[in-house]
Design a protein around this motif. Structure first.
Motif, mmCIF file in Angstrom:
data_model
loop_
_atom_site.group_PDB
_atom_site.id
_atom_site.type_symbol
_atom_site.label_atom_id
_atom_site.label_comp_id
_atom_site.label_asym_id
_atom_site.label_seq_id
_atom_site.Cartn_x
_atom_site.Cartn_y
_atom_site.Cartn_z
ATOM 1 N N VAL A 88 0.858 -1.085 -0.161
ATOM 2 C CA VAL A 88 -0.056 -0.026 0.043
ATOM 3 C C VAL A 88 0.809 1.170 -0.117
ATOM 4 O O VAL A 88 2.032 1.333 0.532
ATOM 5 C CB VAL A 88 -0.942 -0.020 1.222
ATOM 6 N N GLU A 89 0.312 2.339 -0.505
ATOM 7 C CA GLU A 89 1.189 3.282 -0.578
ATOM 8 C C GLU A 89 1.919 4.051 0.433
ATOM 9 O O GLU A 89 2.946 4.174 0.455
ATOM 10 C CB GLU A 89 0.254 4.610 -1.212
ATOM 11 N N CYS A 90 1.289 3.735 1.834
ATOM 12 C CA CYS A 90 1.992 4.340 2.991
ATOM 13 C C CYS A 90 3.086 3.580 3.509
ATOM 14 O O CYS A 90 3.837 3.986 4.419
ATOM 15 C CB CYS A 90 0.829 4.665 4.107
ATOM 16 N N MET A 91 3.324 2.383 2.804
ATOM 17 C CA MET A 91 4.523 1.384 3.072
ATOM 18 C C MET A 91 5.864 1.930 2.611
ATOM 19 O O MET A 91 6.763 1.344 3.074
ATOM 20 C CB MET A 91 4.281 0.109 2.820
ATOM 21 N N ALA A 97 2.770 10.291 1.054
ATOM 22 C CA ALA A 97 2.099 11.523 1.443
ATOM 23 C C ALA A 97 0.950 11.452 2.537
ATOM 24 O O ALA A 97 0.110 12.359 2.103
ATOM 25 C CB ALA A 97 1.999 12.240 0.080
ATOM 26 N N CYS A 98 0.804 10.231 2.930
ATOM 27 C CA CYS A 98 -0.397 10.031 3.834
ATOM 28 C C CYS A 98 -0.311 10.971 4.841
ATOM 29 O O CYS A 98 0.686 11.351 5.754
ATOM 30 C CB CYS A 98 -0.490 8.608 4.311
ATOM 31 N N PRO A 99 -1.341 11.797 5.034
ATOM 32 C CA PRO A 99 -1.297 12.892 6.118
ATOM 33 C C PRO A 99 -1.483 12.245 7.456
ATOM 34 O O PRO A 99 -1.316 13.039 8.474
ATOM 35 C CB PRO A 99 -2.636 13.904 5.629
ATOM 36 N N VAL A 100 -1.965 11.039 7.698
ATOM 37 C CA VAL A 100 -2.030 10.453 9.028
ATOM 38 C C VAL A 100 -0.913 9.597 9.313
ATOM 39 O O VAL A 100 -1.089 8.707 10.101
ATOM 40 C CB VAL A 100 -3.519 9.815 9.017
ATOM 41 N N ARG A 101 -0.001 9.503 8.549
ATOM 42 C CA ARG A 101 1.320 8.709 8.670
ATOM 43 C C ARG A 101 1.657 8.821 10.166
ATOM 44 O O ARG A 101 2.091 9.876 10.478
ATOM 45 C CB ARG A 101 2.302 8.979 7.480
ATOM 46 N N GLY A 102 2.242 7.662 10.601
ATOM 47 C CA GLY A 102 2.675 7.977 12.232
ATOM 48 C C GLY A 102 1.734 7.952 13.293
ATOM 49 O O GLY A 102 1.893 7.528 14.250
ATOM 50 N N LEU A 106 -2.571 1.189 9.950
ATOM 51 C CA LEU A 106 -2.780 0.318 8.881
ATOM 52 C C LEU A 106 -1.488 -0.068 8.270
ATOM 53 O O LEU A 106 -1.645 -1.510 8.021
ATOM 54 C CB LEU A 106 -3.458 1.353 7.953
ATOM 55 N N GLN A 107 -0.584 0.573 8.365
ATOM 56 C CA GLN A 107 0.751 -0.083 7.916
ATOM 57 C C GLN A 107 1.121 -1.134 8.791
ATOM 58 O O GLN A 107 1.897 -2.124 8.133
ATOM 59 C CB GLN A 107 1.963 1.230 7.968
ATOM 60 N N GLY A 108 1.071 -1.194 9.880
ATOM 61 C CA GLY A 108 1.592 -2.244 10.817
ATOM 62 C C GLY A 108 0.523 -3.552 10.551
ATOM 63 O O GLY A 108 1.136 -4.788 10.546
ATOM 64 N N ALA A 109 -0.566 -3.411 10.500
ATOM 65 C CA ALA A 109 -1.327 -4.434 10.233
ATOM 66 C C ALA A 109 -1.485 -4.901 8.916
ATOM 67 O O ALA A 109 -1.146 -6.297 8.888
ATOM 68 C CB ALA A 109 -3.130 -3.848 10.384
ATOM 69 N N LEU A 110 -1.333 -4.386 7.916
ATOM 70 C CA LEU A 110 -1.010 -4.810 6.320
ATOM 71 C C LEU A 110 0.396 -5.298 6.202
ATOM 72 O O LEU A 110 0.462 -6.369 5.868
ATOM 73 C CB LEU A 110 -1.224 -3.855 5.351
ATOM 74 N N GLY A 111 1.302 -4.709 6.957
ATOM 75 C CA GLY A 111 2.614 -5.367 6.876
ATOM 76 C C GLY A 111 2.745 -6.696 7.641
ATOM 77 O O GLY A 111 3.400 -7.651 6.949
ATOM 78 N N GLY A 112 1.954 -6.969 8.591
ATOM 79 C CA GLY A 112 2.029 -7.908 9.404
ATOM 80 C C GLY A 112 1.173 -9.262 8.568
ATOM 81 O O GLY A 112 1.659 -10.340 8.599
ATOM 82 N N ALA A 113 0.221 -8.911 7.924
ATOM 83 C CA ALA A 113 -0.655 -9.769 6.984
ATOM 84 C C ALA A 113 0.230 -10.108 5.935
ATOM 85 O O ALA A 113 0.370 -11.355 5.615
ATOM 86 C CB ALA A 113 -1.932 -9.198 6.573
ATOM 87 N N LEU A 114 1.020 -9.212 5.325
ATOM 88 C CA LEU A 114 2.101 -9.683 4.114
ATOM 89 C C LEU A 114 2.721 -10.591 4.587
ATOM 90 O O LEU A 114 3.166 -11.389 3.776
ATOM 91 C CB LEU A 114 2.348 -8.307 3.692
ATOM 92 N N ALA A 115 3.338 -10.337 5.816
ATOM 93 C CA ALA A 115 4.472 -10.934 6.266
ATOM 94 C C ALA A 115 3.916 -12.654 6.598
ATOM 95 O O ALA A 115 4.537 -13.672 6.249
ATOM 96 C CB ALA A 115 5.323 -10.612 7.492
ATOM 97 N N ALA A 116 3.009 -12.566 7.108
ATOM 98 C CA ALA A 116 2.099 -13.972 7.362
ATOM 99 C C ALA A 116 1.784 -14.698 5.958
ATOM 100 O O ALA A 116 2.065 -15.814 5.986
ATOM 101 C CB ALA A 116 0.830 -13.714 8.330
#
Length: 143
Positions: A88-91, A97-102, A106-116
């Motif tokens: 996803v773009e925020c990764m 350019a995500c205004p709510v980055r940090g 979402l990044q952690g949740a999707l990153g974990g799903a991708l790793a799994a």
């Protein structure tokens, strides 16, 4: 999530070659699966560049696996064909350019799903995808 057509075709080529153990041409494989020859040729060329297949030119030529099916890891093949760095773009910290980055999980949740997902695929080899190579070969040949 859906794998790209290139990942799909890469796995199909490897499975066909693994089941037959013979040289096969792009035309043969495309015809048996009923898929685009041009797309399959691009994928075959990439598989050759990655060292998964070797090609033999000329009459009676084709391609074959360079390793035994048990030595080809499915997760590695998918990683080679998918652009997963930017799931996803925020990764992608360089372009995000995500205004709510940090402040977003979402990044952690999707990153974990991708790793799994990739971790699961890492538990499989091409041989695991071909538990009955003779039956697979017969179905591929239309018998």
């Amino acid at each position: 999530m859906r794998l790209s057509l290139h990942s799909d075709y890469a796995l199909r080529i490897l499975m066909a070659l693994g089941a037959t153990g013979d040289l096969m041409t792009v035309d043969e494989i495309a015809g048996r699966y009923g898929v685009s020859r041009n797309h399959l040729a691009k994928v075959a060329q990439r598989l050759q560049g990655l060292g998964y297949v070797a090609t033999q030119r000329g009459r009676g030529g084709g391609m074959r696996l360079t390793h035994e099916p048990a030595a080809i890891n499915v997760g590695a093949v998918v990683r080679a064909f998918e652009n997963l760095d930017n799931f996803v773009e925020c990764m992608d910290p360089a372009t995000s350019a995500c205004p709510v980055r940090g402040a977003c999980g979402l990044q952690g949740a999707l990153g974990g799903a991708l790793a799994a997902f990739l971790g699961h695929l890492d538990g499989f080899t091409l041989a695991d995808l071909l538990p009955q190579p003779a039956r697979f070969r017969a179905l591929l040949e239309g018998a």
